[in-house]
Design an enzyme around this catalytic site. Structure first.
Site, PDB file in Angstrom:
ATOM      1  N   TYR A 198      -2.352  -0.003  10.547  1.00 38.80           N
ATOM      2  CA  TYR A 198      -2.293  -0.485   9.167  1.00 38.80           C
ATOM      3  C   TYR A 198      -0.965  -0.082   8.528  1.00 38.80           C
ATOM      4  CZ  TYR A 198      -3.703  -1.190   4.286  1.00 38.80           C
ATOM      5  OH  TYR A 198      -3.783  -1.600   2.975  1.00 38.80           O
ATOM      6  N   SER A 223       0.857  -1.189   0.000  1.00 38.42           N
ATOM      7  CA  SER A 223       0.000   0.000   0.000  1.00 38.42           C
ATOM      8  C   SER A 223       0.886   1.228   0.000  1.00 38.42           C
ATOM      9  CB  SER A 223      -0.880  -0.006   1.256  1.00 38.42           C
ATOM     10  OG  SER A 223      -1.513   1.245   1.455  1.00 38.42           O
TER      11      SER A 223
END
Length: 221
Positions: free
Chosen positions: A139, A126
């Site tokens: 995250y 990501s």
């Protein structure tokens, strides 16, 4: 035909990757049992591979019959948005359990099969794994850790190709949850389509054998 195992195959990006690789690979679609996963497998002529990444024992037993594997795509992931000061250690543990420990455990269990095939491991990371994003502490931390694991695997396993893909924000259920947390209006045109990420992955897998594509960064235009 070479083989490919995709985790989180029932989700938006995972199902798109499966569809992109189906013409060239025999597919194992890994994930928790669901009607969506079964339907995808039936459409693609693939095999479902029930798997709970938080259960090391289940991972070990699941890989026993896999002798050779050409491609492993780590796509499964979870996210719990919120400010650092309002987070709980249980959220951090749950995030790392899937995003990091599950990926590590599955990779280690499949290493003999990957070595046998001189295979490739693809990590769907990501933008949060390159730069910390506000409200996504656990995250982002898990994606930084996944990046470090991928780099270590590349260094220590020269027989394998290891590629990390860093997509920007993608039109998925997770994105819906994040936009709701941010209090914004959801506009899918702002985000990458899962099929776009899948095409990038398929291109990385199709890279000629003499080349080793380490990283791919893809963002919406």
């Amino acid at each position: 035909m070479p083989s490919a195992l995709i985790t989180g195959a029932g989700g938006g990006i995972g199902s798109a990757i499966a569809t992109a690789l189906a013409p060239t690979h025999t597919l194992l679609l890994a994930g928790r049992p669901s009607a969506r996963l079964d339907a995808l497998a039936e459409t693609l002529g693939a095999t479902t591979w029930p798997l709970d990444l938080t259960d090391p024992g289940e991972i070990e037993s699941a890989v026993e019959l896999v002798d050779e594997l050409d491609v492993l795509v780590h796509n499964a992931g979870v996210m719990v948005p919120g400010p650092v000061g309002e987070s709980y250690i249980e959220e951090w543990r749950a995030t790392f359990e899937v995003n990091v420990f599950g990926a590590v455990a599955l990779t280690l269990a499949l290493l003999p099969a990957l070595r046998q095939a001189h295979g490739q491991v693809v990590f769907i990371n990501s933008g949060a794994g390159q730069r910390v994003s506000s409200g996504m502490a656990s995250y982002s931390a898990s994606k930084f850790a996944l990046r470090a694991f991928a780099d270590s695997l590349r260094n220590d396993e020269p027989a394998l190709r290891v590629t990390t893909v860093y997509p920007g924000r993608v039109d998925t259920d997770m994105q819906h949850d994040l936009v709701a947390y941010e209090g914004g209006q959801y506009d899918p045109a702002r985000f990458l389509r899962p099929e776009t990420v899948a095409e990038v992955v398929a291109a990385a897998v199709a890279t000629p054998a003499q080349a080793h594509l380490h990283e791919v960064v893809v963002r919406p235009r």
